[in-house]
Scaffold this motif. Structure first.
Motif, PDB file in Angstrom:
ATOM      1  N   VAL A  15       0.877  -1.160   0.000  1.00  0.00           N
ATOM      2  CA  VAL A  15       0.000   0.000   0.000  1.00  0.00           C
ATOM      3  C   VAL A  15       0.918   1.214   0.000  1.00  0.00           C
ATOM      4  O   VAL A  15       1.869   1.293   0.783  1.00  0.00           O
ATOM      5  CB  VAL A  15      -0.957   0.018   1.210  1.00  0.00           C
ATOM      6  N   ALA A  16       0.639   2.142  -0.912  1.00  0.00           N
ATOM      7  CA  ALA A  16       1.458   3.343  -1.050  1.00  0.00           C
ATOM      8  C   ALA A  16       0.559   4.574  -1.086  1.00  0.00           C
ATOM      9  O   ALA A  16      -0.582   4.506  -1.542  1.00  0.00           O
ATOM     10  CB  ALA A  16       2.281   3.278  -2.331  1.00  0.00           C
ATOM     11  N   ILE A  17       1.102   5.669  -0.596  1.00  0.00           N
ATOM     12  CA  ILE A  17       0.417   6.953  -0.671  1.00  0.00           C
ATOM     13  C   ILE A  17       1.216   7.822  -1.656  1.00  0.00           C
ATOM     14  O   ILE A  17       2.424   7.981  -1.510  1.00  0.00           O
ATOM     15  CB  ILE A  17       0.344   7.659   0.698  1.00  0.00           C
ATOM     16  N   VAL A  18       0.519   8.352  -2.652  1.00  0.00           N
ATOM     17  CA  VAL A  18       1.158   9.115  -3.724  1.00  0.00           C
ATOM     18  C   VAL A  18       0.560  10.509  -3.754  1.00  0.00           C
ATOM     19  O   VAL A  18      -0.659  10.674  -3.658  1.00  0.00           O
ATOM     20  CB  VAL A  18       0.932   8.418  -5.088  1.00  0.00           C
ATOM     21  N   GLN A  19       1.425  11.509  -3.924  1.00  0.00           N
ATOM     22  CA  GLN A  19       0.929  12.872  -4.100  1.00  0.00           C
ATOM     23  C   GLN A  19       0.833  13.142  -5.596  1.00  0.00           C
ATOM     24  O   GLN A  19       1.821  13.023  -6.322  1.00  0.00           O
ATOM     25  CB  GLN A  19       1.850  13.889  -3.428  1.00  0.00           C
ATOM     26  N   GLU A  20      -0.381  13.471  -6.046  1.00  0.00           N
ATOM     27  CA  GLU A  20      -0.634  13.669  -7.467  1.00  0.00           C
ATOM     28  C   GLU A  20      -1.352  14.987  -7.704  1.00  0.00           C
ATOM     29  O   GLU A  20      -2.122  15.439  -6.862  1.00  0.00           O
ATOM     30  CB  GLU A  20      -1.527  12.549  -8.011  1.00  0.00           C
ATOM     31  N   LYS A  21      -1.118  15.554  -8.868  1.00  0.00           N
ATOM     32  CA  LYS A  21      -1.799  16.790  -9.233  1.00  0.00           C
ATOM     33  C   LYS A  21      -3.202  16.454  -9.725  1.00  0.00           C
ATOM     34  O   LYS A  21      -3.380  15.598 -10.581  1.00  0.00           O
ATOM     35  CB  LYS A  21      -1.025  17.529 -10.309  1.00  0.00           C
ATOM     36  N   HIS A  22      -4.184  17.125  -9.141  1.00  0.00           N
ATOM     37  CA  HIS A  22      -5.572  16.974  -9.583  1.00  0.00           C
ATOM     38  C   HIS A  22      -5.781  17.991 -10.704  1.00  0.00           C
ATOM     39  O   HIS A  22      -5.727  19.199 -10.470  1.00  0.00           O
ATOM     40  CB  HIS A  22      -6.528  17.226  -8.415  1.00  0.00           C
ATOM     41  N   LEU A  23      -5.998  17.502 -11.911  1.00  0.00           N
ATOM     42  CA  LEU A  23      -6.053  18.374 -13.084  1.00  0.00           C
ATOM     43  C   LEU A  23      -7.227  19.349 -13.046  1.00  0.00           C
ATOM     44  O   LEU A  23      -7.077  20.517 -13.404  1.00  0.00           O
ATOM     45  CB  LEU A  23      -6.107  17.529 -14.360  1.00  0.00           C
ATOM     46  N   GLU A  24      -8.369  18.896 -12.587  1.00  0.00           N
ATOM     47  CA  GLU A  24      -9.552  19.760 -12.584  1.00  0.00           C
ATOM     48  C   GLU A  24      -9.451  20.870 -11.540  1.00  0.00           C
ATOM     49  O   GLU A  24      -9.727  22.030 -11.816  1.00  0.00           O
ATOM     50  CB  GLU A  24     -10.800  18.918 -12.328  1.00  0.00           C
ATOM     51  N   TYR A  25      -9.042  20.514 -10.317  1.00  0.00           N
ATOM     52  CA  TYR A  25      -8.982  21.494  -9.236  1.00  0.00           C
ATOM     53  C   TYR A  25      -7.615  22.153  -9.084  1.00  0.00           C
ATOM     54  O   TYR A  25      -7.449  23.056  -8.275  1.00  0.00           O
ATOM     55  CB  TYR A  25      -9.384  20.835  -7.913  1.00  0.00           C
ATOM     56  N   LYS A  26      -6.628  21.660  -9.834  1.00  0.00           N
ATOM     57  CA  LYS A  26      -5.254  22.199  -9.780  1.00  0.00           C
ATOM     58  C   LYS A  26      -4.696  22.204  -8.357  1.00  0.00           C
ATOM     59  O   LYS A  26      -4.130  23.185  -7.891  1.00  0.00           O
ATOM     60  CB  LYS A  26      -5.203  23.585 -10.408  1.00  0.00           C
ATOM     61  N   THR A  27      -4.879  21.077  -7.673  1.00  0.00           N
ATOM     62  CA  THR A  27      -4.366  20.901  -6.320  1.00  0.00           C
ATOM     63  C   THR A  27      -3.439  19.695  -6.289  1.00  0.00           C
ATOM     64  O   THR A  27      -3.442  18.876  -7.204  1.00  0.00           O
ATOM     65  CB  THR A  27      -5.522  20.660  -5.324  1.00  0.00           C
ATOM     66  N   GLN A  28      -2.644  19.590  -5.227  1.00  0.00           N
ATOM     67  CA  GLN A  28      -1.805  18.410  -4.999  1.00  0.00           C
ATOM     68  C   GLN A  28      -2.528  17.532  -3.983  1.00  0.00           C
ATOM     69  O   GLN A  28      -2.667  17.905  -2.826  1.00  0.00           O
ATOM     70  CB  GLN A  28      -0.421  18.819  -4.466  1.00  0.00           C
ATOM     71  N   ASP A  29      -3.020  16.399  -4.434  1.00  0.00           N
ATOM     72  CA  ASP A  29      -3.795  15.498  -3.586  1.00  0.00           C
ATOM     73  C   ASP A  29      -2.984  14.267  -3.209  1.00  0.00           C
ATOM     74  O   ASP A  29      -2.175  13.780  -3.989  1.00  0.00           O
ATOM     75  CB  ASP A  29      -5.064  15.035  -4.314  1.00  0.00           C
ATOM     76  N   TRP A  30      -3.257  13.726  -2.017  1.00  0.00           N
ATOM     77  CA  TRP A  30      -2.661  12.471  -1.573  1.00  0.00           C
ATOM     78  C   TRP A  30      -3.666  11.351  -1.832  1.00  0.00           C
ATOM     79  O   TRP A  30      -4.819  11.443  -1.400  1.00  0.00           O
ATOM     80  CB  TRP A  30      -2.319  12.531  -0.087  1.00  0.00           C
ATOM     81  N   ASN A  31      -3.242  10.313  -2.539  1.00  0.00           N
ATOM     82  CA  ASN A  31      -4.097   9.176  -2.861  1.00  0.00           C
ATOM     83  C   ASN A  31      -3.431   7.876  -2.444  1.00  0.00           C
ATOM     84  O   ASN A  31      -2.221   7.711  -2.601  1.00  0.00           O
ATOM     85  CB  ASN A  31      -4.389   9.122  -4.368  1.00  0.00           C
ATOM     86  N   ALA A  32      -4.235   6.948  -1.917  1.00  0.00           N
ATOM     87  CA  ALA A  32      -3.736   5.632  -1.521  1.00  0.00           C
ATOM     88  C   ALA A  32      -3.916   4.661  -2.688  1.00  0.00           C
ATOM     89  O   ALA A  32      -4.945   4.674  -3.364  1.00  0.00           O
ATOM     90  CB  ALA A  32      -4.488   5.128  -0.296  1.00  0.00           C
TER      91      ALA A  32
END
Length: 131
Positions: A15-32
């Motif tokens: 299980v990994a947590i990745v920080q990704e750019k949310h294209l629609e909201y232009k935010t950096q989100d953490w996703n599992a």
């Protein structure tokens, strides 16, 4: 009898947590994500995630993946910034053939951050792996 049930050790499933750019909201989100770095498909993957601390607790979130092919990964859920200050656990149960596997992956509070990023298996991304 419970003592007669043998559940083998989980290897090459993460299980990994990745920080990704949310294209629609232009935010950096953490996703599992769950990563299957084995040569076999995982079937009926059940995941229960929850954040806890001494005085706070999130409701448990339940996820099901019917089949996770060999050498692949799947998104589990989005993690809000507030949850990163909690201990986050992911209880993963799955089948490979007729054998059941079970492991709880834990991210200790405040260990999910940009300084802890490392290369992840299969994903070609950087993230935080659970202990």
């Amino acid at each position: 009898m419970k003592k007669d049930i043998k559940i083998p050790e989980v290897k090459d499933v993460h299980v990994a947590i990745v920080q990704e750019k949310h294209l629609e909201y232009k935010t950096q989100d953490w996703n599992a994500y769950i990563i299957n770095n084995t040569d076999k498909d995982l079937e009926t993957v059940l995941i229960v995630s929850q954040g806890t601390s001494e005085d706070k607790m999130t409701p448990p979130m339940r996820h099901t993946i019917s089949k996770l092919p060999a050498r692949s990964y799947a998104k589990i859920e989005y993690l809000q910034e507030k949850v990163l200050a909690l201990n986050n656990s992911f209880k993963v149960t799955y089948f490979q053939g007729n054998q059941m596997f079970d492991k709880t992956f834990v991210f200790r509070k405040n260990t999910i951050n940009a300084k802890a990023l490392q290369n992840l298996p299969l994903m070609q991304l950087k993230g935080v792996l659970a202990n």
